[in-house]
Structures are given as structure tokens and as C-alpha cells.
Design an enzyme around this catalytic site. Structure first.
Site, PDB file in Angstrom:
ATOM      1  N   LYS A  47       0.832  -1.219   0.000  1.00  0.00           N
ATOM      2  CA  LYS A  47       0.000   0.000   0.000  1.00  0.00           C
ATOM      3  C   LYS A  47       0.861   1.261   0.000  1.00  0.00           C
ATOM      4  O   LYS A  47       0.670   2.161  -0.800  1.00  0.00           O
ATOM      5  CB  LYS A  47      -0.909   0.003   1.229  1.00  0.00           C
ATOM      6  CG  LYS A  47      -1.553   1.346   1.525  1.00  0.00           C
ATOM      7  CD  LYS A  47      -2.490   1.297   2.699  1.00  0.00           C
ATOM      8  CE  LYS A  47      -2.010   1.934   3.976  1.00  0.00           C
ATOM      9  NZ  LYS A  47      -1.607   3.331   3.921  1.00  0.00           N
ATOM     10  N   ASN A  48       1.827   1.302   0.914  1.00  0.00           N
ATOM     11  CA  ASN A  48       2.601   2.535   1.066  1.00  0.00           C
ATOM     12  C   ASN A  48       3.563   2.771  -0.091  1.00  0.00           C
ATOM     13  O   ASN A  48       4.120   3.857  -0.225  1.00  0.00           O
ATOM     14  CB  ASN A  48       3.357   2.532   2.398  1.00  0.00           C
ATOM     15  CG  ASN A  48       2.407   2.707   3.576  1.00  0.00           C
ATOM     16  OD1 ASN A  48       1.215   2.947   3.383  1.00  0.00           O
ATOM     17  ND2 ASN A  48       2.924   2.553   4.790  1.00  0.00           N
ATOM     18  N   CYS A 141      -5.706  12.319  12.456  1.00  0.00           N
ATOM     19  CA  CYS A 141      -6.430  11.066  12.341  1.00  0.00           C
ATOM     20  C   CYS A 141      -6.252  10.281  13.611  1.00  0.00           C
ATOM     21  O   CYS A 141      -5.615  10.734  14.551  1.00  0.00           O
ATOM     22  CB  CYS A 141      -5.976  10.258  11.135  1.00  0.00           C
ATOM     23  SG  CYS A 141      -4.544   9.274  11.386  1.00  0.00           S
ATOM     24  N   ARG A 146      -1.306  14.650  12.164  1.00  0.00           N
ATOM     25  CA  ARG A 146      -0.487  14.372  10.987  1.00  0.00           C
ATOM     26  C   ARG A 146      -0.235  15.685  10.256  1.00  0.00           C
ATOM     27  O   ARG A 146      -0.831  15.970   9.224  1.00  0.00           O
ATOM     28  CB  ARG A 146      -1.137  13.321  10.102  1.00  0.00           C
ATOM     29  CG  ARG A 146      -1.104  11.972  10.782  1.00  0.00           C
ATOM     30  CD  ARG A 146      -1.564  10.859   9.929  1.00  0.00           C
ATOM     31  NE  ARG A 146      -0.482  10.210   9.201  1.00  0.00           N
ATOM     32  CZ  ARG A 146      -0.653   9.057   8.564  1.00  0.00           C
ATOM     33  NH1 ARG A 146      -1.811   8.470   8.558  1.00  0.00           N
ATOM     34  NH2 ARG A 146       0.358   8.502   7.928  1.00  0.00           N
ATOM     35  N   ASP A 329       4.168   1.199  11.998  1.00  0.00           N
ATOM     36  CA  ASP A 329       3.013   0.494  11.432  1.00  0.00           C
ATOM     37  C   ASP A 329       2.851  -0.906  12.003  1.00  0.00           C
ATOM     38  O   ASP A 329       1.789  -1.503  11.863  1.00  0.00           O
ATOM     39  CB  ASP A 329       3.138   0.416   9.910  1.00  0.00           C
ATOM     40  CG  ASP A 329       2.721   1.717   9.243  1.00  0.00           C
ATOM     41  OD1 ASP A 329       1.957   2.468   9.849  1.00  0.00           O
ATOM     42  OD2 ASP A 329       3.169   1.982   8.119  1.00  0.00           O
ATOM     43  N   ARG A 421      -8.915  -0.669   4.163  1.00  0.00           N
ATOM     44  CA  ARG A 421      -8.103   0.385   3.529  1.00  0.00           C
ATOM     45  C   ARG A 421      -6.749  -0.169   3.099  1.00  0.00           C
ATOM     46  O   ARG A 421      -6.161   0.314   2.132  1.00  0.00           O
ATOM     47  CB  ARG A 421      -7.856   1.537   4.521  1.00  0.00           C
ATOM     48  CG  ARG A 421      -9.015   2.495   4.713  1.00  0.00           C
ATOM     49  CD  ARG A 421      -8.569   3.674   5.566  1.00  0.00           C
ATOM     50  NE  ARG A 421      -7.266   4.124   5.125  1.00  0.00           N
ATOM     51  CZ  ARG A 421      -6.244   4.444   5.925  1.00  0.00           C
ATOM     52  NH1 ARG A 421      -6.408   4.419   7.238  1.00  0.00           N
ATOM     53  NH2 ARG A 421      -5.088   4.815   5.429  1.00  0.00           N
TER      54      ARG A 421
HETATM   55  C1  UD1 Z   1       4.059   7.236   6.162  1.00  0.00           C
HETATM   56  C2  UD1 Z   1       3.217   6.011   5.955  1.00  0.00           C
HETATM   57  C3  UD1 Z   1       2.690   5.522   7.283  1.00  0.00           C
HETATM   58  C4  UD1 Z   1       3.831   5.292   8.233  1.00  0.00           C
HETATM   59  C5  UD1 Z   1       4.717   6.522   8.343  1.00  0.00           C
HETATM   60  C6  UD1 Z   1       5.969   6.313   9.177  1.00  0.00           C
HETATM   61  C7  UD1 Z   1       2.218   6.177   3.745  1.00  0.00           C
HETATM   62  C8  UD1 Z   1       0.969   6.410   2.975  1.00  0.00           C
HETATM   63  N1  UD1 Z   1       2.110   6.324   5.071  1.00  0.00           N
HETATM   64  O1  UD1 Z   1       3.212   8.239   6.712  1.00  0.00           O
HETATM   65  O2  UD1 Z   1       1.998   4.301   7.058  1.00  0.00           O
HETATM   66  O3  UD1 Z   1       3.289   5.016   9.502  1.00  0.00           O
HETATM   67  O4  UD1 Z   1       5.128   6.938   7.036  1.00  0.00           O
HETATM   68  O5  UD1 Z   1       6.739   5.295   8.659  1.00  0.00           O
HETATM   69  O6  UD1 Z   1       3.252   5.857   3.198  1.00  0.00           O
HETATM   70  N2  UD1 Z   1       5.633  15.051  10.548  1.00  0.00           N
HETATM   71  C9  UD1 Z   1       5.683  16.407  10.806  1.00  0.00           C
HETATM   72  N3  UD1 Z   1       5.486  17.266   9.758  1.00  0.00           N
HETATM   73  C10 UD1 Z   1       5.250  16.846   8.481  1.00  0.00           C
HETATM   74  C11 UD1 Z   1       5.207  15.451   8.249  1.00  0.00           C
HETATM   75  C12 UD1 Z   1       5.408  14.594   9.300  1.00  0.00           C
HETATM   76  O7  UD1 Z   1       5.877  16.850  11.922  1.00  0.00           O
HETATM   77  O8  UD1 Z   1       5.073  17.671   7.569  1.00  0.00           O
HETATM   78  C13 UD1 Z   1       5.822  14.107  11.675  1.00  0.00           C
HETATM   79  C14 UD1 Z   1       4.551  13.294  11.968  1.00  0.00           C
HETATM   80  O9  UD1 Z   1       3.711  13.969  12.876  1.00  0.00           O
HETATM   81  C15 UD1 Z   1       5.084  12.027  12.559  1.00  0.00           C
HETATM   82  C16 UD1 Z   1       6.416  11.843  11.840  1.00  0.00           C
HETATM   83  O10 UD1 Z   1       6.750  13.126  11.276  1.00  0.00           O
HETATM   84  O11 UD1 Z   1       5.352  12.180  13.933  1.00  0.00           O
HETATM   85  C17 UD1 Z   1       6.366  10.784  10.761  1.00  0.00           C
HETATM   86  O12 UD1 Z   1       5.522  11.150   9.741  1.00  0.00           O
HETATM   87  P1  UD1 Z   1       5.807  10.767   8.218  1.00  0.00           P
HETATM   88  O13 UD1 Z   1       7.101  10.018   8.113  1.00  0.00           O
HETATM   89  O14 UD1 Z   1       5.630  11.984   7.407  1.00  0.00           O
HETATM   90  O15 UD1 Z   1       4.659   9.733   7.946  1.00  0.00           O
HETATM   91  P2  UD1 Z   1       3.653   9.754   6.771  1.00  0.00           P
HETATM   92  O16 UD1 Z   1       4.351  10.096   5.492  1.00  0.00           O
HETATM   93  O17 UD1 Z   1       2.444  10.550   7.166  1.00  0.00           O
END
Ligand code: UD1
Length: 442
Positions: A47-48, A141, A146, A329, A421
Site C-alpha cells: 500500500k505505502n 487522524c 499528521r 506500522d 483500507r
Molecule cells: C508514512 C506512511 C505511514 C507510516 C509513516 C511512518 C504512507 C501512505 N504512510 O506516513 O503508514 O506510519 O510513514 O513510517 O506511506 N511530521 C511532521 N510534519 C510533516 C510530516 C510529518 O511533523 O510535515 C511528523 C509526523 O507527525 C510524525 C512523523 O513526522 O510524527 C512521521 O511522519 P511521516 O514520516 O511523514 O509519515 P507519513 O508520510 O504521514
């Protein structure tokens, strides 16, 4: 009694006649626990990995064929968004044919954005291809806040003008410019957005502190297969030469490391012996290391993992973190396995603050879990008690299924729409290795 029912076919047909229900809201899984697992199960595509690949396809105007695509709701939702924007998406089995020539700059409706948070990944490619994007904040969420500040910061650094008014995000760029980016945290999504924008930007972009999750590598390999130039793939410093001409292409999505880790957790909780085929073994280093520590016998051959579990799991001490550390995850599934371990485990969550919401449901099944801030102390008990529980998020729902396999009596897992999902058909898969579970559609 037929314990598994294949729902993916009906989802697929539903999709073809243009109906995305977004639902299955009332569906639940009924599980009879304490049956040892035995057999072989294939692992679906990731998925990711596939969601950013679908988003990145927009950078090219032409035809892209993606194979090993999982038939999951998030993919159907992304197809819906892309079709809304003028692309054509045709799913045949696990092959997705995308015709991106008709892409037009329309605002993505809020309802669709909220259904699937990875829609934020469209910002980079839309700015790159069309010079504009209109979407909304994907919101928080059930696994915690997020934020998307790092996504927006990276795109602004590359010259995008981005306005955020309430929920609405309006972005435009007269021409993205290659820059040096240094991410303060290796966010997966922000790294992906920056890579996609950089492919369309003028000049060279370097991304320091890039996330190293395998899905980033997959995205880079997909883009280079179309003609993009990306260097440093698999490392935390990526360098992208923008504006290379892109061409049509075909790309295979690797197996889902989280689904493979979930089914490994099922074997560890329920006991038995199973072969996971099509598992992306090279992406599962820490997952396999933790399984071994917890007493699971593992034999790895190519992309097959044979897992053998005799007796109860051993307790574990772990902390989630950015790859190559243990994946957030798989934290919920590990919490479920630790709930039946012989002794006390300590699990620390460092990425998403609300991921421990599943602990409350596990407690209903008799698990002894104490949450203290970002740490869960788990004192294993065996067996758990079959109960009626509610999935609050995708991976948490899968964890409840794993726990129910090690519970005495029947369990009902409500909130199947969260699980669908990301899992093509968790009932079919676990029933194929001897689990007693069935999807009920009231
Ligand atoms: C992706 C994955 C999700 C996985 C996560 C961590 C997909 C669709 N989703 O989510 O399944 O759990 O990586 O491996 O691939 N953060 C910020 N600011 C930002 C973005 C992130 O502060 O702009 C923080 C988030 O709050 C969180 C951390 O960074 O604490 C990790 O987030 P991120 O690596 O961005 O995860 P996702 O890309 O949302």
C-alpha cells in the site's frame, strides 16, 4: 462452514460500475480463536509503495502500467481522485493501467481528501506537471496529529506559492526550481513530495535528511524507470536532476512489508508454522530480528519466509522509529503479540502519539497493558478472551485480528472499513493458513 469469503471481487466489480462506497461501515470480522496456523499465504503488493507511485505517475503525460497492485480501498480511493482529475484508471486483477494525458487542474473535493490522507502526496506532482494544485488539509487522524508543515516547506523552498485558508490549500508555481533541502525530521511523505516536485523542477535538487523507508526507494526506482535522474537511492541524501524527459512505463510493486509483518505476528500469537510467499525480505530486517527475539523460528529463502512458533512468544523491548528502526506500522500488531507473551514487554512509540489507542481494545480482551506517555508496559497472559472490539485505525484493526486468534472463544472485530483500507482480504489470507475467521456483512 466456509470461514473465509473473498470480498475483493465484489469491490472490484463495484469499482468498475463507478460506485465507490467508501463504506463497509457495518461489516465486521467474526473469529474463533485458539486454532494453530498452518500453510502458505501470498503477500499482497505494498500500500505505502503503490500510493506514491500512482501520484508520481501524474508527472508524465501518457500511459503507465503498474502491476501487483493490491485491491484495497486506499487504492480505489486514489483511483477515484485521479479519475476526477481527468485521468483514466483501469484495474484488471492486480494490474492498473493509468492514462494520465487528460489531467486537468480541478480542486480535489474535501470529502475525497479526508477519506485518504495520502492524497497530500498529489501536491508535488500536480505543481510539477500543471503548475497548480487545489486540495485541502488531510487533517489529523486516529493515530495522532499528521501535520504537513514539512511538505509545504519543501515545496515553498522550490518556489511554490502556497496559501492555506482554513482547510483549503491552494498552491501554484510558475516553474519549480532545484534547491538544497535539509529535512529536520526524515518524514516519509515530505520526502516523497519533495522528490516528485524535484523531478519537474529546473536544475538539481538535493534532499538531505531524507527518509530511507523502502517505499522511498521504490518511488525513486519507479521514477528512474520513466527516465528521471535520481542519485543516492536508498540513502539519506538524494540528488535529483530535474526536467528529464519522461516516457511511458511498466512497474511492479513489491510485496507489503507491513502485511507480511502482520501475518508473521498472527503465527506468533496463534502458534503453528506458515510460509509467507512474496514477502519483501530485504525490507524486513528489524521485523524479522524482533520476531526471532520473541522466539519465532525463521527460515528465509528468496522472498519466502517460513515462520515456526512453538509455545508462547518471549517478551520484547522495542522502540519504533524511522527506517531502518522498527516500523510504527507494526507497533500495534507487536502489542497484540506481546499481550500473550510469557513475561513483561516494554514498547515505546516515537512516531504517532495516538497509536496506543488499540491498547484499550486489547484490554477488553483481557490483555494487561499499562500506557505511560509514549510507553506501553505489557504483562503477557494466555489465552486472551474472545470479545467484541472496535478497530480505531487500519493497523490497530489488524492487531485486534491477531489478538483474537490467540483468544478463547469467539471475537467480533468491528470497523472493518479501517482494515480494508490496507488489507486486500485479511479473512481470506488468514483462513488460508488455518485461521477461523469470516467477514460478516449485516
Ligand atoms: C508514512 C506512511 C505511514 C507510516 C509513516 C511512518 C504512507 C501512505 N504512510 O506516513 O503508514 O506510519 O510513514 O513510517 O506511506 N511530521 C511532521 N510534519 C510533516 C510530516 C510529518 O511533523 O510535515 C511528523 C509526523 O507527525 C510524525 C512523523 O513526522 O510524527 C512521521 O511522519 P511521516 O514520516 O511523514 O509519515 P507519513 O508520510 O504521514
Amino acid at each position: 462452514m466456509q470461514w473465509a469469503r473473498n470480498i475483493s471481487q465484489s469491490v472490484y466489480i463495484g469499482w468498475n460500475i463507478g460506485k465507490y462506497t467508501g463504506g463497509m461501515g457495518l461489516s465486521f470480522i467474526r473469529i474463533q480463536g485458539l486454532h494453530r496456523l498452518q500453510g502458505e499465504v501470498g503477500i499482497q503488493g505494498s500500500k505505502n509503495a503503490v500510493l506514491p507511485v500512482m501520484a508520481a505517475a501524474l508527472l508524465h503525460s501518457g500511459t503507465i502500467v503498474i502491476t501487483n497492485v493490491p485491491n484495497i480501498q486506499d487504492v480505489f480511493c486514489m483511483m477515484g481522485i485521479l479519475e476526477y482529475m481527468g485521468c483514466r484508471c483501469q484495474m484488471e486483477g492486480h494490474t492498473l493501467v493509468m492514462d494520465t494525458r487528460g489531467l486537468v487542474p480541478v480542486a480535489i473535493p474535501e470529502g475525497r481528501v479526508k477519506q485518504m490522507r495520502s492524497s497530500v502526496m498529489l501536491l508535488g506532482p500536480l505543481l510539477g506537471r500543471l503548475g497548480e494544485a487545489k486540495t485541502c488539509h488531510p487533517g489529523g487522524c486516529s493515530i495522532g496529529k499528521r501535520p504537513i508543515d514539512l511538505h509545504l516547506w519543501a515545496l515553498r523552498e522550490m518556489g511554490a506559492d502556497i496559501r492555506v485558508e482554513g482547510e483549503k490549500i491552494t498552491a501554484s508555481a510558475t516553474g519549480l526550481q532545484g534547491v538544497r533541502l535539509s529535512l529536520p525530521f526524515p518524514s516519509v511523505g515530505a520526502t516523497e513530495n519533495a522528490i516528485m516536485a524535484a523531478v519537474a523542477a529546473k536544475g538539481v535538487t538535493t534532499i538531505h535528511g531524507a527518509a530511507r523507508e523502502p517505499e522511498i526507494e521504490v518511488l525513486c526506482r519507479f521514477l528512474t524507470s520513466l527516465g528521471a535522474e535520481v542519485f543516492g537511492i536508498g540513502t539519506s541524501v538524494l540528488s535529483i536532476n530535474g526536467r528529464r524527459p519522461l516516457k511511458d512505463g511498466e512497474f511492479a510493486v513489491p510485496g507489503d512489508r507491513i502485511v507480511a509483518g502482520t501475518y508473521l505476528g498472527a503465527v506468533m500469537a496463534a502458534g503453528g508454522e506458515a510460509v509467507l510467499s512474496g514477502a519483501p525480505v530485504s525490507h524486513m530486517g528489524e521485523t524479522l530480528a524482533v520476531a526471532r527475539k520473541m522466539g519465532c523460528g525463521l527460515e528465509v529463502q528468496g522472498n519466502q519466509v517460513r515462520a515456526r512458533m512453538r509455545g508462547r512468544p518471549r517478551p520484547v523491548k522495542l522502540c519504533t522509529g524511522p527506517y531502518p528502526a522498527f516500523s510504527t506500522d507494526l507497533q500495534s500488531v507487536t502489542l497484540a503479540v506481546a499481550s500473550v507473551a510469557e513475561g513483561g514487554s516494554k514498547i515505546r512509540e516515537d512516531i504517532f502519539e495516538e497509536r496506543f489507542a488499540t491498547a484499550r481494545q486489547l484490554q477488553k480482551m483481557g490483555a494487561h497493558i499499562i500506557i505511560d506517555g509514549g510507553t506501553a508496559q505489557v504483562e503477557g497472559v494466555f489465552p486472551l478472551m474472545g470479545s467484541r472490539v472496535q478497530a480505531a485505525d487500519l493497523r490497530g484493526g489488524a492487531a485486534l485480528v491477531v489478538a483474537a486468534l490467540a483468544a478463547e472463544g469467539a471475537s467480533e472485530i468491528r470497523g472493518y472499513s479501517h482494515i480494508s483500507r490496507g488489507y486486500e482480504d485479511i479473512c481470506r489470507d488468514l483462513a488460508s493458513i488455518g485461521g477461523r475467521l469470516v467477514l460478516e456483512d449485516p
